[in-house]
Each structure stands twice: as C-alpha cells, then as structure tokens.
Design an enzyme around this catalytic site. Sequence first.
Site, PDB file in Angstrom:
ATOM      1  N   MET A   1       0.840  -1.169   0.000  1.00 35.92           N
ATOM      2  CA  MET A   1       0.000   0.000   0.000  1.00 35.92           C
ATOM      3  C   MET A   1       0.892   1.241   0.000  1.00 35.92           C
ATOM      4  O   MET A   1       1.414   1.644   1.038  1.00 35.92           O
ATOM      5  CB  MET A   1      -0.906  -0.019   1.229  1.00 35.92           C
ATOM      6  CG  MET A   1      -1.666   1.242   1.426  1.00 35.92           C
ATOM      7  SD  MET A   1      -2.932   1.207   2.706  1.00 35.92           S
ATOM      8  CE  MET A   1      -2.133   0.524   4.114  1.00 35.92           C
ATOM      9  N   PRO A   2       1.107   1.872  -1.153  1.00 36.03           N
ATOM     10  CA  PRO A   2       1.951   3.062  -1.231  1.00 36.03           C
ATOM     11  C   PRO A   2       1.317   4.265  -0.536  1.00 36.03           C
ATOM     12  O   PRO A   2       0.097   4.451  -0.553  1.00 36.03           O
ATOM     13  CB  PRO A   2       2.069   3.335  -2.724  1.00 36.03           C
ATOM     14  CG  PRO A   2       1.672   2.080  -3.393  1.00 36.03           C
ATOM     15  CD  PRO A   2       0.702   1.412  -2.474  1.00 36.03           C
ATOM     16  N   PHE A   3       2.176   5.073   0.072  1.00 33.66           N
ATOM     17  CA  PHE A   3       1.775   6.331   0.681  1.00 33.66           C
ATOM     18  C   PHE A   3       2.726   7.396   0.162  1.00 33.66           C
ATOM     19  O   PHE A   3       3.937   7.284   0.324  1.00 33.66           O
ATOM     20  CB  PHE A   3       1.862   6.245   2.210  1.00 33.66           C
ATOM     21  CG  PHE A   3       1.578   7.549   2.901  1.00 33.66           C
ATOM     22  CD1 PHE A   3       0.282   7.909   3.198  1.00 33.66           C
ATOM     23  CD2 PHE A   3       2.605   8.406   3.233  1.00 33.66           C
ATOM     24  CE1 PHE A   3       0.014   9.118   3.834  1.00 33.66           C
ATOM     25  CE2 PHE A   3       2.355   9.612   3.868  1.00 33.66           C
ATOM     26  CZ  PHE A   3       1.047   9.960   4.164  1.00 33.66           C
ATOM     27  N   HIS A  41      -2.287   5.843  -1.490  1.00 31.87           N
ATOM     28  CA  HIS A  41      -2.699   7.035  -0.754  1.00 31.87           C
ATOM     29  C   HIS A  41      -1.778   8.188  -1.107  1.00 31.87           C
ATOM     30  O   HIS A  41      -0.556   8.029  -1.128  1.00 31.87           O
ATOM     31  CB  HIS A  41      -2.616   6.780   0.757  1.00 31.87           C
ATOM     32  CG  HIS A  41      -3.527   5.689   1.203  1.00 31.87           C
ATOM     33  ND1 HIS A  41      -4.723   5.942   1.818  1.00 31.87           N
ATOM     34  CD2 HIS A  41      -3.422   4.345   1.108  1.00 31.87           C
ATOM     35  CE1 HIS A  41      -5.314   4.792   2.100  1.00 31.87           C
ATOM     36  NE2 HIS A  41      -4.539   3.807   1.669  1.00 31.87           N
TER      37      HIS A  41
END
Length: 68
Positions: A1-3, A41
């Site tokens: 899950m990239p931020f 995100h």
Amino acid sequence: MPFVKISVTRDGVTKEQKQQLIKGVTQLLKDVLNKDFHLTHVVINEVDTDNWGMAGEQVTEILLSKMK
C-alpha cells in the site's frame, strides 16, 4: 500500500491541480511499480510561504523580491 506525501507552498494551487497531482502520482505508481490504484494514498501538505525556505531565504521574501 503506497503512501505518497507531497508538500507545496500555499500560493495559489487550485483544487483541480491537486486532483491532477493525486491522479497522476497514483497512475505513475500503477504504471511503474504495478501498485494497486485503489490502495495508493496521496497526501498534499500545503505550507505557508513564511514556513518554507530556499537558499537561506523565506519563500515569501523571494516572491516579494520578484514582484519589485
């Protein structure tokens, strides 16, 4: 899950430009790293120009000197 966190000065960035950044960064992560579009995100942090420095000067002062 990239931020991804993007910091920009608060000097006229529009809602539409922010949407383009969010969409573009999300698409880039999908294209380059094959990351899930729906799990990416992006946060845009707007910083007052008094609180951002460059080359030893406040960005506010740099902008003011360019207006003279």
